[in-house]
Design an enzyme around this catalytic site. Structure first.
Site, PDB file in Angstrom:
ATOM      1  N   HIS A 199      98.955  49.017  13.553  1.00  0.00           N
ATOM      2  CA  HIS A 199     100.371  49.101  13.188  1.00  0.00           C
ATOM      3  C   HIS A 199     100.698  50.413  12.483  1.00  0.00           C
ATOM      4  O   HIS A 199     101.723  51.048  12.764  1.00  0.00           O
ATOM      5  CB  HIS A 199     100.707  47.909  12.270  1.00  0.00           C
ATOM      6  CG  HIS A 199     102.166  47.653  12.117  1.00  0.00           C
ATOM      7  ND1 HIS A 199     102.960  47.209  13.143  1.00  0.00           N
ATOM      8  CD2 HIS A 199     102.986  47.787  11.044  1.00  0.00           C
ATOM      9  CE1 HIS A 199     104.198  47.074  12.709  1.00  0.00           C
ATOM     10  NE2 HIS A 199     104.241  47.424  11.446  1.00  0.00           N
TER      11      HIS A 199
ATOM     12  N   VAL B  32     103.447  54.738   4.140  1.00  0.00           N
ATOM     13  CA  VAL B  32     102.764  53.952   5.165  1.00  0.00           C
ATOM     14  C   VAL B  32     101.285  53.947   4.788  1.00  0.00           C
ATOM     15  O   VAL B  32     100.648  55.002   4.691  1.00  0.00           O
ATOM     16  CB  VAL B  32     102.964  54.534   6.582  1.00  0.00           C
ATOM     17  CG1 VAL B  32     102.570  53.501   7.624  1.00  0.00           C
ATOM     18  CG2 VAL B  32     104.400  54.975   6.807  1.00  0.00           C
TER      19      VAL B  32
END
Ligand code: INI
Length: 153
Positions: free
Chosen positions: A88, A81
């Protein structure tokens, strides 16, 4: 005093590697590193299942199902990520981590956390087999140790 700890003996049972396709250029070296670490510790490649999911959000969900399936000695979660311009990142990374904790706690099966959470692409590349090592391999070694530790607890 008695010290109880896991070793790196080859355990019985299967290993699940659950990997996100998102940021695949970083995640694929993590998968390769995890497989390599398991095999070089005596785990048969036939005892390793690689489960691919869209992204880190789904890694947590799939890990929960895998850990509770009764089929695996351990689950190794691999993903990346990378922070963008919106919040987000925080939702995806946070919920992935929460789901992995829940997977481990609800199942009693070790789940290792090889999901990179970085501010930059460079930081992710550094952790996927370049100058900061391979966090996929590290997560696999941690899973091995925890399987052997759980056998003693
Ligand atoms: N998934 C990741 O694995 N890494 C990311 O950096 C990422 N970002 O930044 O958006 C990401 N998003 C996708 C998410 O995991 C889900 O697959 C998607 O929202 C569909 O449920």
């Amino acid at each position: 005093m008695k010290i109880i700890e896991g070793d790196f003996a080859t355990p019985k049972g299967r290993f699940a590697i659950v990997a996100g396709r998102f940021n695949g250029f970083v995640v694929e070296p993590l998968v390769a590193g995890a497989r390599d670490a398991l095999v070089r510790h005596g785990v048969s490649d036939d005892a390793i299942d690689v489960i691919r999911v869209p992204g880190a959000w789904e890694i947590g969900l799939a890990a929960h199902k895998l850990a509770n399936s009764g089929k695996y000695a351990a689950v190794i979660a691999l993903g990346a990520v990378i922070r963008g311009a919106t919040p987000h990142f925080d939702f995806v990374a946070g919920e992935c981590a929460k789901a992995l904790t829940q997977a481990a706690l609800s199942s009693g099966v070790p789940v290792s956390f090889g999901v990179l959470t970085t501010d930059t692409i460079e930081q992710a590349i550094e952790r996927s087999g370049t100058k900061a090592g391979n966090k996929g391999a590290d997560a696999a070694i941690a899973a091995l140790e925890m399987v052997n530790l759980y056998g003693k607890l």
